[in-house]
Design an enzyme around this catalytic site. Structure first.
Site, PDB file in Angstrom:
ATOM      1  N   ASP A   1      39.293  18.228  34.395  1.00  0.00           N
ATOM      2  CA  ASP A   1      38.675  19.146  35.420  1.00  0.00           C
ATOM      3  C   ASP A   1      38.482  18.060  36.766  1.00  0.00           C
ATOM      4  O   ASP A   1      37.781  18.837  37.688  1.00  0.00           O
ATOM      5  CB  ASP A   1      37.269  19.390  34.969  1.00  0.00           C
ATOM      6  CG  ASP A   1      36.813  20.821  35.523  1.00  0.00           C
ATOM      7  OD1 ASP A   1      37.855  21.489  35.951  1.00  0.00           O
ATOM      8  OD2 ASP A   1      35.862  21.146  35.404  1.00  0.00           O
TER       9      ASP A   1
ATOM     10  N   LYS B   1      30.130  25.369  27.034  1.00  0.00           N
ATOM     11  CA  LYS B   1      31.419  25.945  26.528  1.00  0.00           C
ATOM     12  C   LYS B   1      31.593  26.059  25.042  1.00  0.00           C
ATOM     13  O   LYS B   1      30.782  25.198  24.384  1.00  0.00           O
ATOM     14  CB  LYS B   1      32.684  25.121  27.307  1.00  0.00           C
ATOM     15  CG  LYS B   1      32.675  25.402  28.615  1.00  0.00           C
ATOM     16  CD  LYS B   1      34.085  24.348  29.098  1.00  0.00           C
ATOM     17  CE  LYS B   1      34.366  24.439  30.753  1.00  0.00           C
ATOM     18  NZ  LYS B   1      34.560  25.804  31.128  1.00  0.00           N
TER      19      LYS B   1
ATOM     20  N   GLU C   1      30.500  25.265  38.192  1.00  0.00           N
ATOM     21  CA  GLU C   1      29.899  23.808  38.802  1.00  0.00           C
ATOM     22  C   GLU C   1      31.080  23.416  39.934  1.00  0.00           C
ATOM     23  O   GLU C   1      30.389  23.027  40.801  1.00  0.00           O
ATOM     24  CB  GLU C   1      29.662  22.813  37.666  1.00  0.00           C
ATOM     25  CG  GLU C   1      30.946  21.911  37.331  1.00  0.00           C
ATOM     26  CD  GLU C   1      32.262  22.929  36.722  1.00  0.00           C
ATOM     27  OE1 GLU C   1      31.873  23.765  36.204  1.00  0.00           O
ATOM     28  OE2 GLU C   1      33.283  22.246  36.718  1.00  0.00           O
TER      29      GLU C   1
ATOM     30  N   ASP D   1      28.286  26.670  34.280  1.00  0.00           N
ATOM     31  CA  ASP D   1      29.628  26.503  33.866  1.00  0.00           C
ATOM     32  C   ASP D   1      30.599  26.805  35.193  1.00  0.00           C
ATOM     33  O   ASP D   1      31.715  26.410  35.279  1.00  0.00           O
ATOM     34  CB  ASP D   1      30.161  26.940  32.909  1.00  0.00           C
ATOM     35  CG  ASP D   1      31.532  26.580  32.497  1.00  0.00           C
ATOM     36  OD1 ASP D   1      31.755  25.426  32.794  1.00  0.00           O
ATOM     37  OD2 ASP D   1      32.098  27.154  31.310  1.00  0.00           O
TER      38      ASP D   1
ATOM     39  N   ARG E   1      32.628  25.184  42.205  1.00  0.00           N
ATOM     40  CA  ARG E   1      32.175  25.817  43.611  1.00  0.00           C
ATOM     41  C   ARG E   1      30.997  25.240  44.190  1.00  0.00           C
ATOM     42  O   ARG E   1      30.882  25.074  45.241  1.00  0.00           O
ATOM     43  CB  ARG E   1      32.140  27.354  43.528  1.00  0.00           C
ATOM     44  CG  ARG E   1      31.086  27.718  42.453  1.00  0.00           C
ATOM     45  CD  ARG E   1      31.366  28.983  41.947  1.00  0.00           C
ATOM     46  NE  ARG E   1      32.575  29.184  41.023  1.00  0.00           N
ATOM     47  CZ  ARG E   1      32.941  30.369  40.290  1.00  0.00           C
ATOM     48  NH1 ARG E   1      32.257  31.576  40.554  1.00  0.00           N
ATOM     49  NH2 ARG E   1      33.843  30.566  39.761  1.00  0.00           N
TER      50      ARG E   1
ATOM     51  N   LYS F   1      38.175  18.740  43.768  1.00  0.00           N
ATOM     52  CA  LYS F   1      37.210  19.025  42.695  1.00  0.00           C
ATOM     53  C   LYS F   1      37.389  17.858  41.779  1.00  0.00           C
ATOM     54  O   LYS F   1      38.336  17.785  40.898  1.00  0.00           O
ATOM     55  CB  LYS F   1      37.075  20.315  42.009  1.00  0.00           C
ATOM     56  CG  LYS F   1      36.228  20.375  40.885  1.00  0.00           C
ATOM     57  CD  LYS F   1      36.433  21.891  39.937  1.00  0.00           C
ATOM     58  CE  LYS F   1      35.815  21.782  38.811  1.00  0.00           C
ATOM     59  NZ  LYS F   1      35.845  23.217  37.936  1.00  0.00           N
TER      60      LYS F   1
ATOM     61  N   ASP G   1      33.611  18.497  32.120  1.00  0.00           N
ATOM     62  CA  ASP G   1      32.918  19.817  32.194  1.00  0.00           C
ATOM     63  C   ASP G   1      32.664  20.311  30.950  1.00  0.00           C
ATOM     64  O   ASP G   1      33.546  21.171  30.276  1.00  0.00           O
ATOM     65  CB  ASP G   1      33.838  20.666  32.902  1.00  0.00           C
ATOM     66  CG  ASP G   1      33.183  22.128  33.212  1.00  0.00           C
ATOM     67  OD1 ASP G   1      31.933  22.171  33.221  1.00  0.00           O
ATOM     68  OD2 ASP G   1      33.770  23.251  33.691  1.00  0.00           O
TER      69      ASP G   1
HETATM   70  N1  BES Z   1      36.651  23.869  34.720  1.00  0.00           N
HETATM   71  C1  BES Z   1      36.223  25.369  34.498  1.00  0.00           C
HETATM   72  C2  BES Z   1      37.730  26.200  34.707  1.00  0.00           C
HETATM   73  C3  BES Z   1      38.697  25.726  33.809  1.00  0.00           C
HETATM   74  C4  BES Z   1      39.101  26.482  32.659  1.00  0.00           C
HETATM   75  C5  BES Z   1      39.786  25.029  34.141  1.00  0.00           C
HETATM   76  C6  BES Z   1      40.170  26.431  32.059  1.00  0.00           C
HETATM   77  C7  BES Z   1      40.846  24.661  33.396  1.00  0.00           C
HETATM   78  C8  BES Z   1      41.116  25.281  32.198  1.00  0.00           C
HETATM   79  C9  BES Z   1      35.372  25.881  35.456  1.00  0.00           C
HETATM   80  O1  BES Z   1      34.215  24.933  36.073  1.00  0.00           O
HETATM   81  C10 BES Z   1      34.717  26.900  34.836  1.00  0.00           C
HETATM   82  O2  BES Z   1      34.023  26.895  33.787  1.00  0.00           O
HETATM   83  N2  BES Z   1      34.805  28.110  35.347  1.00  0.00           N
HETATM   84  C11 BES Z   1      34.189  29.315  34.808  1.00  0.00           C
HETATM   85  C12 BES Z   1      33.454  30.157  35.663  1.00  0.00           C
HETATM   86  C13 BES Z   1      32.725  31.332  35.317  1.00  0.00           C
HETATM   87  C14 BES Z   1      31.528  30.714  34.722  1.00  0.00           C
HETATM   88  C15 BES Z   1      32.186  32.041  36.472  1.00  0.00           C
HETATM   89  C16 BES Z   1      35.247  30.215  34.068  1.00  0.00           C
HETATM   90  O3  BES Z   1      36.245  30.241  34.435  1.00  0.00           O
HETATM   91  O4  BES Z   1      35.137  30.685  32.884  1.00  0.00           O
HETATM   92 ZN    ZN Z   2      34.917  23.135  35.915  1.00  0.00          ZN
HETATM   93 MN    MN Z   3      32.831  24.954  34.303  1.00  0.00          MN
END
Ligand code: BES
Ligand code: ZN
Ligand code: MN
Length: 499
Positions: free
Chosen positions: A290, A279, A351, A349, A353, A267, A272
């Site tokens: 990210d 966020k 993104e 968010d 996957r 990834k 992000d």
């Molecule tokens: N890049 C984030 C996950 C992340 C969180 C990485 C903290 C490093 C530290 C990912 O893209 C994300 O935002 N995931 C969301 C998914 C949710 C919207 C289903 C999350 O974990 O909140």
């Molecule tokens: Zn992310």
């Molecule tokens: Mn995200």
């Protein structure tokens, strides 16, 4: 840092600092520590007698030698209880002591290989741990400091009294140095801010590496993605002015045997913001990291090309920026992936996957029968495993077991989490084939399973490194900031699969 392997007695070396070690509760000194103690007229044993040196794990005692031996300083490093000792302890304590010596302004240090007698480590295992620990522990990211910090520690001598071990030590130190270089490369990319680390600059770094290694490369642009129908990857990228790139690096270690292959997929979200599902402001800056999965893939490919395992390995990195621009995708949109499967965007968010869906599908379409993806995928994995351990998921027990075992050997901790069919109900969509989230329950598992929808019949594993790619504080061989996880494990995996 330069590494020298020296045959001889460490007490006779002429360097800024020599490092010897001590296990807890040892009363009679032998080996190198004993030799240095004798040369110092019992200075170490008397400090043990007074209770100042205990041998606790990571304990550091500085002794000035005032001309009694050639080196002006001896550092006694505590290795803790022999029962708790392993290569991770050797790696971490080596990192701690390297930082300490670096702060003293020392230019050259000499050390013995820790834990090969009492600790029970193989010579090569100890050398790998000492070299990795020292070099990774003294790592600093200085690129943006106008006054560079004092980084004089330039030479590491590994001193060995037994001549028959010298060749093995030399070989292990060369391999360790390659792994450190790859890990450092990964750390540098991850620590670099997103204004200088765009999908384009990430792809240029990959091209630079390919040009100086035994790797073929290709950078896929937006037009080609459109031709292939990569609607999920393109959907994430459409809110940013930065063009997405699909980075490919190819290593052919077994060209006669095409089926002997592994794809590592990263990834590479260079920033992000969350997109329209923005966020919160606090700590959003950490999302420059990210692209850690992508950086790990690119860096591992460099080490793989140098170590030449007998297996064909390709790295694929989905590089894009997730921004809430006027052309950004919306919650409720439906995108079509290159497999034809459609995804309803529940949350922009989620993104990672989405970009990985098209990228693992692409790897599968290229004939890869084993796919390992690496991603800072979910905050939920931090809730589950904290910052200690990478989450491992997959459809093949053989592959997930192999990865976890490699992680045990490199010290990059990993734990297998379930992917039961029942979890798939969580991301059903009313109007498309699936949604891109499964809500709060089992967030890391549904994230993994959504990627797994796109690997076809390949053996597949997914590593969620959201908790392990960045260290919150400095410990052992990992200074605060990017860790370079899981570069060393990915390289190890290719060596194990090649056997
Ligand atoms: N890049 C984030 C996950 C992340 C969180 C990485 C903290 C490093 C530290 C990912 O893209 C994300 O935002 N995931 C969301 C998914 C949710 C919207 C289903 C999350 O974990 O909140
Ligand atoms: Zn992310
Ligand atoms: Mn995200």
């Amino acid at each position: 840092m330069q590494i020298k392997v020296v045959h001889g007695d460490i007490s006779t070396r002429d360097v800024g600092a020599i490092v010897v070690n001590l296990f807890e509760d040892v009363k009679r000194l032998d080996g190198a520590t004993g030799a240095v103690d004798d040369a110092l007229d019992g200075a170490i044993s008397s400090l043990i007698g007074e209770g100042e040196i205990k041998g606790k794990q990571g304990e550091i005692t500085l002794i000035h030698t005032f001309g009694k031996i050639s080196s002006p300083r001896v550092v006694v490093l505590g290795l803790g209880a022999p029962k708790k000792f392993d290569s991770n302890v050797a790696r971490n304590t080596s990192g701690t002591v390297a930082r300490y010596i670096q702060k003293l302004g020392v230019k050259k240090m000499a050390t013995i290989t820790h834990g090969t007698n009492t600790g029970g480590l193989e010579t090569s295992e100890s050398v790998m741990a000492v070299v990795e620990g020292t070099l990774l522990g003294k790592y600093r990211f200085n690129d943006y400091k106008s006054t560079k910090s004092n980084d004089k520690l330039e030479v590491l001598e590994i001193t060995e009294i037994d001549k028959s071990k010298i060749q093995e030590i030399k070989e292990a130190s060369i391999e360790a140095k390659l792994l450190v270089e790859a890990t450092t490369l990964c750390r540098d990319m991850v620590n670099t801010p997103a204004n200088d680390m765009t999908p384009t600059t990430l792809s240029e770094r990959a091209l630079d590496i390919a040009a100086t290694s035994d790797l073929d490369s290709n950078i896929m642009d937006r037009e080609h993605m459109q031709e292939l129908g990569m609607g999920a990857l393109l959907g994430v990228a459409q809110g940013s002015k930065e063009d997405p790139k699909l980075i490919e690096l190819h290593y052919k270690g077994d060209p006669e045997n095409e089926a002997n292959n592994l794809a590592i997929v990263g990834k590479g979200i260079t920033f992000d913001s969350g997109g329209i599902s923005l966020k919160p402001a606090a700590n959003m800056g950490a999302m420059k990291g990210d692209m850690a999965g992508g950086a790990a893939v690119i860096s591992a490919m460099k080490a793989i090309a140098a170590l030449k395992p007998k297996i064909n390995v390709s790295g694929f990195v989905a590089a894009a920026e997730n921004m809430p621009g006027g052309s950004a995708q919306r919650p409720g949109d439906v995108v079509k992936t290159m497999t034809g499967k459609t995804i309803e965007i529940d949350n922009t968010d989620a993104e990672g996957r989405l970009v990985l869906a098209d990228t693992v599908a692409y790897a599968h379409s290229k004939g890869f029968s084993r796919i390992v993806d690496v991603a800072t995928l979910t905050g939920a994995i931090i809730t589950t495993l904290g910052y200690t351990c990478t989450g491992v998921f997959g459809n093949s027990q053989l592959l997930t077991d192999a990865i976890i075992e490699c992680g045990r050997q490199t010290g990059e901790k990993m734990w297998h989490l379930p992917t039961f069919e029942e979890y798939k109900d969580l991301y059903k969509s009313d109007i498309a084939d699936i949604k891109n989230t499964g809500g709060r329950p089992a967030g890391s598992i549904t994230g993994a399973l959504i990627i797994g929808e796109f690997v076809g019949d390949a053996e597949w594993a997914h590593l969620d490194i959201a908790g392990t790619s960045m260290a919150k504080s400095t410990t052992g061989h990992a200074p605060k900031g990017a860790t370079g996880v899981p570069v060393r494990t990915l390289v190890k995996l290719t060596q194990v699969l090649a056997e």
